[in-house]
Design an enzyme around this catalytic site. Structure first.
Site: not given
Length: 166
Positions: A55, A57, A85, A88
């Site tokens: 992801h 992040e 999410c 993260c």
């Protein structure tokens, strides 16, 4: 009208999101700023890297931690184009990031205020200062365009399969 600091760095996060878009990934981008300098950048690469953890992040946190030579990213601000999410949001809290600036909210999976608010939970030993809706329209538009194109591609592929053309 002059751009605010938040807008300036969200534009950088959007630039990262466009890299994901170019790879056919959901366009999510992130930058981490310390003392007015970007110390970490990331964009969604889940399909490209075949990795759940790829992801925006997480990538930006990894890069920022290397740069700071510390897992603690105190006094850092994270800018992300889509609400984080649960993974993260948890990583942001774990990294002790001071502030998180969110572009678009994610009512189906967001954990920065939509479904849960992991970032500001008082029971955790660290809370993040959160600002929402920075360049929201631009962030939302990028995502909507991506998904519209994806649906169209999927429709065409399905039609080609139905017609026996691969």
């Amino acid at each position: 009208m002059a751009m605010t600091q938040d807008e300036k760095y969200m534009k950088e996060a959007i630039r990262q999101a466009r890299k994901a878009y170019a790879l056919g990934e959901v366009p999510i981008g992130c930058v981490i700023v310390y003392q007015d300098k970007i110390i970490g950048r990331g964009y969604n690469r889940r399909n490209t890297d075949k990795n759940t953890l790829a992801h925006a992040e997480i990538t930006a946190i990894n890069k920022a931690s290397k740069k700071m030579k510390d897992w603690r990213l105190e006094e850092c601000t994270l800018y992300v184009t889509l609400e984080p999410c649960q993974m993260c949001a948890g990583a942001i809290v774990q990294a002790r990031i001071t502030e998180t600036v969110i572009g678009a909210m994610n009512p189906k999976a967001g954990c920065g205020g939509s479904i849960l608010n992991i970032l500001e939970m008082p029971k955790f030993n660290h809370q993040v200062v959160v600002r929402r809706g920075i360049l929201q329209e631009e962030c939302t538009c990028l995502l909507k365009t991506f998904f519209k194109e994806l649906r169209e591609r999927n429709r065409i592929e399905k039609q080609l399969r139905r017609d026996g053309i691969d």
